[in-house]
Design a protein around this motif. Structure first.
Motif, short mmCIF file in Angstrom:
data_model
loop_
_atom_site.label_atom_id
_atom_site.label_comp_id
_atom_site.label_asym_id
_atom_site.label_seq_id
_atom_site.Cartn_x
_atom_site.Cartn_y
_atom_site.Cartn_z
N ILE A 47 0.84 -1.20 0.00
CA ILE A 47 0.00 0.00 0.00
C ILE A 47 0.87 1.24 0.00
O ILE A 47 2.05 1.20 0.37
N THR A 48 0.27 2.34 -0.41
CA THR A 48 0.91 3.65 -0.33
C THR A 48 -0.19 4.70 -0.27
O THR A 48 -1.36 4.41 -0.51
N TYR A 49 0.19 5.91 0.05
CA TYR A 49 -0.75 7.02 0.14
C TYR A 49 -0.34 8.13 -0.80
O TYR A 49 0.85 8.34 -1.06
N THR A 50 -1.32 8.86 -1.31
CA THR A 50 -1.06 10.13 -2.00
C THR A 50 -1.88 11.20 -1.31
O THR A 50 -2.94 10.92 -0.74
N GLN A 51 -1.37 12.41 -1.34
CA GLN A 51 -2.09 13.52 -0.74
C GLN A 51 -3.17 14.01 -1.70
O GLN A 51 -3.07 13.83 -2.92
N ASP A 52 -4.19 14.62 -1.13
CA ASP A 52 -5.25 15.22 -1.95
C ASP A 52 -4.61 16.26 -2.87
O ASP A 52 -3.80 17.05 -2.45
N GLY A 53 -4.95 16.22 -4.11
CA GLY A 53 -4.38 17.15 -5.09
C GLY A 53 -3.31 16.50 -5.95
O GLY A 53 -2.95 17.03 -6.99
N GLU A 54 -2.78 15.35 -5.55
CA GLU A 54 -1.84 14.62 -6.38
C GLU A 54 -2.64 13.67 -7.29
O GLU A 54 -3.59 13.05 -6.84
N SER A 55 -2.24 13.55 -8.53
CA SER A 55 -3.04 12.78 -9.47
C SER A 55 -2.92 11.28 -9.29
O SER A 55 -3.86 10.54 -9.55
N GLY A 56 -1.76 10.80 -8.90
CA GLY A 56 -1.55 9.36 -8.78
C GLY A 56 -1.47 8.67 -10.13
O GLY A 56 -1.69 7.47 -10.23
N ALA A 57 -1.13 9.41 -11.18
CA ALA A 57 -1.10 8.86 -12.53
C ALA A 57 -0.10 7.72 -12.67
O ALA A 57 -0.38 6.72 -13.33
N SER A 58 1.07 7.84 -12.05
CA SER A 58 2.06 6.77 -12.18
C SER A 58 1.59 5.51 -11.46
O SER A 58 1.83 4.40 -11.92
N LEU A 59 0.89 5.68 -10.34
CA LEU A 59 0.35 4.51 -9.63
C LEU A 59 -0.74 3.84 -10.47
O LEU A 59 -0.77 2.61 -10.61
N ARG A 60 -1.62 4.65 -11.03
CA ARG A 60 -2.70 4.11 -11.86
C ARG A 60 -2.12 3.40 -13.07
O ARG A 60 -2.58 2.33 -13.46
N GLY A 61 -1.09 3.98 -13.66
CA GLY A 61 -0.45 3.36 -14.82
C GLY A 61 0.24 2.05 -14.49
O GLY A 61 0.42 1.20 -15.36
N ALA A 62 0.64 1.89 -13.24
CA ALA A 62 1.31 0.66 -12.82
C ALA A 62 0.31 -0.38 -12.32
O ALA A 62 0.71 -1.44 -11.85
N GLY A 63 -0.98 -0.08 -12.40
CA GLY A 63 -1.99 -1.06 -12.03
C GLY A 63 -2.46 -0.97 -10.59
O GLY A 63 -3.14 -1.88 -10.11
N TRP A 64 -2.12 0.08 -9.87
CA TRP A 64 -2.59 0.26 -8.50
C TRP A 64 -4.01 0.80 -8.53
O TRP A 64 -4.43 1.43 -9.50
#
Length: 99
Positions: A47-64
């Motif tokens: 697991i990992t966390y992103t702060q509100d306002g961060e897109s998380g695009a790299s996580l989404r692209g990696a299948g998270w």
């Protein structure tokens, strides 16, 4: 005629050129590598966390995937453990899980 490499822009880069990245670089590659390494060590969940306002695009692209939204923390300071704030208190977070 002057060579383009002699006409440096800001930060020593040539104007109009993109930042150099390794040939094998892909968005989310480090996220995928972290999950492969954790699985090899026997982990069943990462697991990992992103702060509100961060897109998380790299996580989404990696299948998270986002599995929960966490409310803002009041801070890490408690009477038994005094802590100084680092600017990330009172920020909502998203919880991500690798699949």
């Amino acid at each position: 005629m002057r060579h383009r490499r002699n006409r440096r822009g800001r930060r020593g880069r040539s104007p109009g050129r993109r930042r150099w990245r390794p040939r094998h670089w892909r968005p989310g590659a480090s996220c995928r590598a972290a999950w492969r390494a954790a699985k090899a060590l026997g982990y069943r969940r990462l697991i990992t966390y992103t702060q509100d306002g961060e897109s998380g695009a790299s996580l989404r692209g990696a299948g998270w995937h986002v599995i929960a939204s966490r409310p803002p923390r009041a801070g890490w300071h408690t009477p038994s453990r005094p802590r100084a704030g680092h600017g990330n208190d009172h920020v909502p977070r998203l919880l991500w899980e690798a699949l």
